[in-house]
Write a protein that holds these residues in place. Structure first.
Motif, PDB file in Angstrom:
ATOM      1  N   ILE A   1      -4.735  -3.459  14.723  1.00 48.31           N
ATOM      2  CA  ILE A   1      -5.057  -3.362  16.149  1.00 48.31           C
ATOM      3  C   ILE A   1      -5.620  -4.680  16.653  1.00 48.31           C
ATOM      4  N   LYS A   2      -6.528  -5.282  15.848  1.00 41.28           N
ATOM      5  CA  LYS A   2      -7.149  -6.540  16.306  1.00 41.28           C
ATOM      6  C   LYS A   2      -6.093  -7.619  16.502  1.00 41.28           C
ATOM      7  N   VAL A   3      -5.191  -7.742  15.504  1.00 41.58           N
ATOM      8  CA  VAL A   3      -4.202  -8.824  15.591  1.00 41.58           C
ATOM      9  C   VAL A   3      -3.281  -8.607  16.778  1.00 41.58           C
ATOM     10  N   ARG A   4      -2.909  -7.326  16.993  1.00 37.09           N
ATOM     11  CA  ARG A   4      -2.009  -7.080  18.128  1.00 37.09           C
ATOM     12  C   ARG A   4      -2.683  -7.386  19.440  1.00 37.09           C
ATOM     13  N   LYS A   5      -3.985  -7.077  19.516  1.00 36.36           N
ATOM     14  CA  LYS A   5      -4.685  -7.379  20.764  1.00 36.36           C
ATOM     15  C   LYS A   5      -4.734  -8.874  21.002  1.00 36.36           C
ATOM     16  N   ILE A   6      -5.038  -9.641  19.943  1.00 36.34           N
ATOM     17  CA  ILE A   6      -5.098 -11.110  20.119  1.00 36.34           C
ATOM     18  C   ILE A   6      -3.745 -11.611  20.602  1.00 36.34           C
ATOM     19  N   LYS A   7      -2.676 -11.101  19.938  1.00 36.81           N
ATOM     20  CA  LYS A   7      -1.353 -11.598  20.292  1.00 36.81           C
ATOM     21  C   LYS A   7      -1.029 -11.255  21.735  1.00 36.81           C
TER      22      LYS A   7
ATOM     23  N   ILE B   1       0.842  -1.202   0.000  1.00 40.80           N
ATOM     24  CA  ILE B   1       0.000   0.000   0.000  1.00 40.80           C
ATOM     25  C   ILE B   1       0.868   1.240   0.000  1.00 40.80           C
ATOM     26  N   ARG B   2       1.936   1.181   0.810  1.00 42.77           N
ATOM     27  CA  ARG B   2       2.806   2.360   0.882  1.00 42.77           C
ATOM     28  C   ARG B   2       3.512   2.585  -0.449  1.00 42.77           C
ATOM     29  N   LYS B   3       3.862   1.452  -1.143  1.00 43.27           N
ATOM     30  CA  LYS B   3       4.553   1.602  -2.431  1.00 43.27           C
ATOM     31  C   LYS B   3       3.685   2.356  -3.426  1.00 43.27           C
ATOM     32  N   ASP B   4       2.392   2.099  -3.357  1.00 45.22           N
ATOM     33  CA  ASP B   4       1.507   2.777  -4.293  1.00 45.22           C
ATOM     34  C   ASP B   4       1.041   4.126  -3.781  1.00 45.22           C
ATOM     35  N   GLU B   5       1.501   4.499  -2.580  1.00 45.60           N
ATOM     36  CA  GLU B   5       1.163   5.795  -1.991  1.00 45.60           C
ATOM     37  C   GLU B   5      -0.337   5.981  -1.831  1.00 45.60           C
ATOM     38  N   ILE B   6      -1.003   4.923  -1.404  1.00 48.09           N
ATOM     39  CA  ILE B   6      -2.429   5.040  -1.098  1.00 48.09           C
ATOM     40  C   ILE B   6      -2.536   5.447   0.363  1.00 48.09           C
ATOM     41  N   PRO B   7      -3.355   6.450   0.704  1.00 49.28           N
ATOM     42  CA  PRO B   7      -3.455   6.850   2.118  1.00 49.28           C
ATOM     43  C   PRO B   7      -4.231   5.818   2.919  1.00 49.28           C
ATOM     44  N   MET B   8      -3.700   5.478   4.096  1.00 49.85           N
ATOM     45  CA  MET B   8      -4.373   4.493   4.937  1.00 49.85           C
ATOM     46  C   MET B   8      -5.284   5.219   5.907  1.00 49.85           C
ATOM     47  N   LEU B   9      -6.528   4.782   5.957  1.00 43.34           N
ATOM     48  CA  LEU B   9      -7.507   5.480   6.772  1.00 43.34           C
ATOM     49  C   LEU B   9      -7.275   5.185   8.244  1.00 43.34           C
ATOM     50  N   ASP B  10      -7.195   6.242   9.052  1.00 37.14           N
ATOM     51  CA  ASP B  10      -7.025   6.049  10.492  1.00 37.14           C
ATOM     52  C   ASP B  10      -8.214   6.666  11.192  1.00 37.14           C
ATOM     53  N   THR B  11      -9.251   5.872  11.420  1.00 43.44           N
ATOM     54  CA  THR B  11     -10.470   6.438  11.989  1.00 43.44           C
ATOM     55  C   THR B  11     -10.355   6.656  13.484  1.00 43.44           C
ATOM     56  N   GLY B  12      -9.255   6.195  14.111  1.00 43.21           N
ATOM     57  CA  GLY B  12      -9.184   6.323  15.562  1.00 43.21           C
ATOM     58  C   GLY B  12     -10.089   5.326  16.250  1.00 43.21           C
ATOM     59  N   ASP B  13     -10.597   4.378  15.465  1.00 41.88           N
ATOM     60  CA  ASP B  13     -11.449   3.325  16.033  1.00 41.88           C
ATOM     61  C   ASP B  13     -10.647   2.445  16.980  1.00 41.88           C
ATOM     62  N   ASN B  14     -11.288   1.924  18.021  1.00 42.02           N
ATOM     63  CA  ASN B  14     -10.583   1.004  18.898  1.00 42.02           C
ATOM     64  C   ASN B  14     -11.411  -0.267  19.021  1.00 42.02           C
ATOM     65  N   PRO B  15     -11.232  -1.209  18.102  1.00 42.72           N
ATOM     66  CA  PRO B  15     -12.079  -2.408  18.165  1.00 42.72           C
ATOM     67  C   PRO B  15     -11.653  -3.304  19.320  1.00 42.72           C
ATOM     68  N   ASP B  16     -12.596  -4.037  19.864  1.00 39.74           N
ATOM     69  CA  ASP B  16     -12.263  -4.975  20.932  1.00 39.74           C
ATOM     70  C   ASP B  16     -11.477  -6.143  20.369  1.00 39.74           C
ATOM     71  N   ALA B  17     -10.806  -6.844  21.273  1.00 41.70           N
ATOM     72  CA  ALA B  17     -10.097  -8.038  20.836  1.00 41.70           C
ATOM     73  C   ALA B  17     -11.125  -9.062  20.350  1.00 41.70           C
ATOM     74  N   PRO B  18     -10.975  -9.539  19.131  1.00 39.56           N
ATOM     75  CA  PRO B  18     -11.996 -10.455  18.613  1.00 39.56           C
ATOM     76  C   PRO B  18     -11.916 -11.812  19.296  1.00 39.56           C
ATOM     77  N   ALA B  19     -13.032 -12.523  19.276  1.00 41.37           N
ATOM     78  CA  ALA B  19     -13.090 -13.846  19.901  1.00 41.37           C
ATOM     79  C   ALA B  19     -12.220 -14.808  19.106  1.00 41.37           C
ATOM     80  N   PRO B  20     -11.811 -15.928  19.743  1.00 43.55           N
ATOM     81  CA  PRO B  20     -10.908 -16.857  19.055  1.00 43.55           C
ATOM     82  C   PRO B  20     -11.468 -17.373  17.736  1.00 43.55           C
ATOM     83  N   ARG B  21     -12.810 -17.543  17.674  1.00 47.90           N
ATOM     84  CA  ARG B  21     -13.321 -18.085  16.406  1.00 47.90           C
ATOM     85  C   ARG B  21     -13.210 -17.058  15.282  1.00 47.90           C
TER      86      ARG B  21
END
Lengths: 99, 841
Positions: B307-313, B82-102
């Motif tokens: 954010i979700k993946v980091r929370k799970i980890k 994404i960075r190579k193509d210089e597409i802006p990444m949306l940062d909504t400031g959202d804070n999703p909860d850690a998703p369940a294992p499934r």
């Protein structure tokens, strides 16, 4: 008018210095006008000429007035600089918004 | 009463760190994930690693952690694209909860699909580009070789061999077929000279090379670089030379292309190549569009996924620290948490159990432990920077007095003593106000610049420093090195004493404060009199004044530090230290420097200018006090009658304090230890037929130890050495630290002088220009004066004063009471993890 002669940071800095210059030179001019003794050492006193006038105080008063007027005119030029840098800032903003 | 206010919550006190409890957590196996994720959102629990010896690969949830790392790898790959193509990444400031294992399985599938798609698209694009490159090179070759053949055609005066080069007509001479072969190809432009040389040497000059440059740079399909290449054509005769030439071309990595001999064929080929290039172009652009679309769709969600993946980890890392109990159904953990927030933690656990649909509630049990708890200070955005300043030196011990609340006032105050200039203070204040007013906007922008972040994080301390400096500047009456006269100066040389002839003939005149004509008799009401700025002895006068106030403030701060040590002793119920350390310290400090302050105040109040010749010297007087030297000659009548006796008495007290500080505490500790040894041995000696009495004996022995700590063999040598060091440190430190506070004077002098020099050397030059040229010179010279003020006085001097103030706090103030042997409370908090990783990425 479409090509800014300096970038956003430069024109922002110029605007800030111009505002500081306007306020400070205006106040400095006012202090010169009321003959503040603190500023006595900053006057362009020509000692031999003054000695010839027998150290007349009016010579100093005249110098004070001239210095005040100089400061105020310089403040006026900084007003023009401020307006110019504001225009540059607007052009820069418009360019960065469109691109 | 105290306990109730703590439990009802609200802002904790900054005076001491929070009360911490060590707890055991029992989590049901199904509910464990949800509970830990709720605790992560709360951020108030510090887990202890119960499996420190276990290898990372042998932990329970190692597979899940590995899966998370795979997902992170895929996400990082996507982010790179994404960075190579210089597409802006949306940062909504959202804070999703850690998703369940499934949900983790769904995420894995999505990332896998995206990664495969991207890899496929990239591979296709690469193949297409390679093809494109080949065709372009071929096109260039066909065009350029045309010129070679044309040249040869037009030149009629060529030898027979050159005519034969054309290959258009095979001319037979003397029976030998002189048909020359050729190869055409493309090579990197830099490699042409060695290529030519090699050909010349290897083929003994029997080959003929023509080359010409390709003007447009070509794109390398693998690296994407643009390279310059040249077309070459080599003419030779015979098969041996042909194979040699081909080998050399291979060695120099030149690409050979089949070039038809006749012009008609070449033209046909060139047309075919052009159409193929056009087709390839359309396919390439369509591939790029597809890739772009995929990336844009991914860019919308990628931050949330991270954010979700980091929370799970993070949750699985924490789960790895827990222990599985005997029944294999329950996970046990030990943790630290603030007592004040136990309610909140219980509620979080309840929420977690409900979310996972478990039936058995999780249990939080308080434990008794002998370990030192972590230090937790509740700070808000204003107090955080001051707490950070204190923590940088050393984290406070558990429930020790926290220097941070006092630092909020004393730090800007000492800074302002060194930086006192109202003009510079105003500028600093305005800059800080700007940062504070726009803080929400600036926080959203999240800059990467470390220096800017440092200034922005310290905006409240800069605000206070600016405000205090403005006040100090008004007190010193120094605005950009000029004084202002608000109330009317009190120095009024009258025309009686200073007539016109005297003024005209003398260069320097002295105003006498003792008579009523020069000095009004009442001092200037606020700050320094503006007349001092124009006087020649300004620095001498200000030196005396600034040195004395530096000593007064310095000794005041050190005395306050010693009083804080009393608070610490009282809190930890250490009565020996109050009697053996606090008392001698206070007496020592007061007798030397408290007395010095009394002398300073006496000199200011009781002695005026009429006694100026006989004013008692403070420093010499103090030295004479220690040497018991009372000289008779100068102004002996000025010495107050009781002073000699008082000073001798103080000297005796001071000398007594040193052995008091040195010897008494180890002696008392030794006596206590001996007493307990005797008691326990005597009690053990009595008959143990009464089990109760033996218990009493042991209880008694434990109660004797006032700290409630485990009994240890008294290491007398260690205690004596420690006390020795402490005594020497304190006594010598008192004197050296008091002298160290003189830097308040030194830096303020340096600042004032720098400011004055800058004005005199830069701005005064502009003002001294007479007439209308003065306008231009003022306009031109104001900007460098302003820039140098910002660079030298506002940045460099402020940094210097900041560092000196920091040193005064850390060493002179905190050495009187601060132990700083704690460790920070490091709770398991998603916010912290995400913020810290955001800095990395």
């Amino acid at each position: 008018m479409t090509i800014p002669c300096c970038g956003p940071k430069c024109s922002g800095f110029c605007a800030f210095i111009s505002v500081w210059g306007i306020i400070m030179l205006a106040v400095l001019g006012a202090f010169f006008y009321v003959h503040a003794p603190s500023l006595a050492e900053d006057l362009p006193i020509n000692m031999p000429l003054w000695r010839k006038q027998d150290y007349n105080y009016n010579y100093v008063k005249d110098l004070y007035r001239k210095a005040a007027v100089n400061c105020w005119i310089a403040a006026g030029i900084y007003v023009a600089t401020f307006i110019l840098s504001c225009i540059m800032l607007k052009i820069n903003l418009r360019q960065s918004n469109s691109s | 009463m105290m306990k109730i206010t703590i439990i009802t919550g609200g802002m904790g006190s900054l005076y001491r760190s929070e009360e911490m409890a060590s707890c055991q957590l029992f989590l049901q196996a199904e509910a464990a994930y949800a509970c830990v994720s709720e605790l992560g959102e709360l951020g108030l629990v510090q887990f202890r690693d119960l499996n420190p010896d276990v290898n990372a690969f042998q932990r329970k949830f190692v597979n899940e952690v590995r899966r998370c790392e795979e997902m992170e790898r895929k996400l990082r790959f996507l982010e790179k694209e994404i960075r190579k193509d210089e597409i802006p990444m949306l940062d909504t400031g959202d804070n999703p909860d850690a998703p369940a294992p499934r949900e983790m399985i769904d995420l894995e599938a999505t990332f896998e699909k995206l990664e495969n798609e991207m890899k496929e698209v990239n591979a296709n694009a690469e193949a297409l580009k390679r093809n494109y490159l080949d065709l372009t090179e071929l096109k260039h070759i066909l065009r350029k070789t045309q010129t070679f053949f044309d040249e040869a055609m037009s030149d009629q005066g060529m030898t027979e061999e050159s005519i034969v080069l054309l290959g258009e007509e095979a001319v037979k001479t003397s029976g030998q077929p002189l048909r020359l072969g050729f190869v055409a190809g493309v090579i990197l432009r830099e490699r042409i000279p060695p290529f030519e040389r090699m050909l010349w040497r290897a083929c003994r000059g029997n080959v003929f090379l023509r080359q010409t440059e390709i003007l447009t740079p070509l794109e390398d399909p693998v690296t994407g670089d643009r390279v310059h290449k040249s077309v070459f054509i080599i003419f030779f005769q015979g098969d041996q030379l042909k194979s040699r030439v081909k080998k050399i071309c291979e060695g120099f990595r030149a690409t050979l292309y089949p070039c038809p001999e006749t012009q008609a064929e070449r033209r046909e080929m060139s047309l075919g190549v052009t159409t193929r290039i056009e087709d390839l172009n359309t396919i390439l652009s369509q591939t790029q569009d597809h890739r772009h679309r995929v990336l844009v769709a991914a860019a919308k969600d990628i931050k949330v996924w991270f954010i979700k993946v980091r929370k799970i980890k993070a949750v699985y890392h924490t789960l790895n620290m827990l222990n599985l109990d005997v029944t294999q159904k329950c996970l046990i953990s030990e943790c630290w948490c603030p007592i004040r927030d136990l309610e909140k933690i219980q509620m979080a656990l309840r929420r977690g159990t409900e979310r996972s649909g478990g039936s058995v509630p999780s249990i939080l049990n308080r434990m008794e432990t002998k370990e030192q708890p972590p230090t937790y200070n509740c700070t808000n955005k204003f107090t955080k920077v001051f707490q950070d300043i204190v923590d940088s030196y050393g984290v406070a011990g558990y429930r020790e007095v926290n220097p941070a609340p006092f630092t909020i006032v004393s730090f800007p105050f000492l800074f302002s003593l060194m930086f006192g200039d109202a003009g510079h203070g105003t500028l600093m204040l305005l800059a800080a106000i700007a940062m504070v007013v726009f803080e929400k906007r600036i926080l959203r922008q999240k800059s990467d610049n470390e220096i800017w972040n440092m200034f922005f994080d310290g905006r409240y301390i800069i605000l206070l420093m600016g405000a205090f400096s403005l006040y100090a500047g008004l007190m010193y009456n120094d605005i950009f090195s000029k004084s202002i006269n608000i109330f009317g100066s009190v120095w009024h040389p009258t025309s009686g004493e200073f007539s016109a002839e005297i003024i005209k003939t003398h260069k320097d005149l002295t105003l006498d404060p003792t008579n009523d004509t020069d000095y009004r008799g009442v001092p200037y009401p606020f700050g320094m009199d503006p007349a001092w700025q124009l006087s020649l002895n300004k620095i001498k006068w200000l030196n005396s004044f600034k040195m004395k106030i530096s000593i007064i403030f310095g000794v005041g701060q050190m005395f306050f530090g010693v009083v804080l040590s009393l608070q610490n002793h009282r809190f930890f119920k250490d009565s020996i230290s109050i009697f053996c350390e606090f008392l001698p310290q206070v007496i020592f400090l007061t007798c030397i420097f408290g007395y010095l302050i009394v002398l300073i105040l006496h000199k200011w109040i009781a002695i005026d200018a009429t006694d100026a010749g006989c004013a008692p010297s403070l420093l010499i007087g103090l030295i004479n006090m220690f040497l018991l030297n009372y000289p008779e000659e100068p102004c002996s009548s000025r010495v107050p009658p009781g002073q000699k006796g008082l000073q001798s008495f103080l000297l005796i007290l001071i000398i007594l304090c040193v052995p008091w500080l040195l010897v008494l505490k180890p002696y008392i500790l030794k006596r206590r230890y001996q007493a307990t040894q005797q008691k326990s041995s005597s009690r053990l000696g009595t008959s143990t037929e009464d089990g109760k009495s033996a218990e009493d004996a042991i209880d008694g022995a434990i109660q004797d130890d006032s700290h409630g700590q485990y009994e240890e063999e008294l290491n007398l040598l260690e205690i004596v050495v420690h006390q020795c060091i402490h005594t020497i440190e304190y006594c010598l430190g008192c004197i050296s630290h008091t002298a160290s506070y003189l830097r308040l004077w030194a830096l303020s002098l340096a600042h004032a002088e720098l400011s004055e020099v800058l004005w005199n050397m830069v701005f005064r030059v502009a003002l001294k220009v007479d007439g209308y040229l003065g306008v231009i010179s003022i306009y031109i010279l104001f900007t460098p004066w302003a820039c140098l003020t910002i660079a030298i006085l506002l940045l460099m001097e402020a940094l210097s004063a900041f560092l000196h103030t920091l040193r005064l706090h850390w060493i002179e103030f905190q050495s009187k009471f601060y132990k700083g042997d704690g460790y920070l409370f490091d709770p398991f908090s998603f916010d912290k993890i995400i913020e810290s990783r955001a800095d990395e990425v």
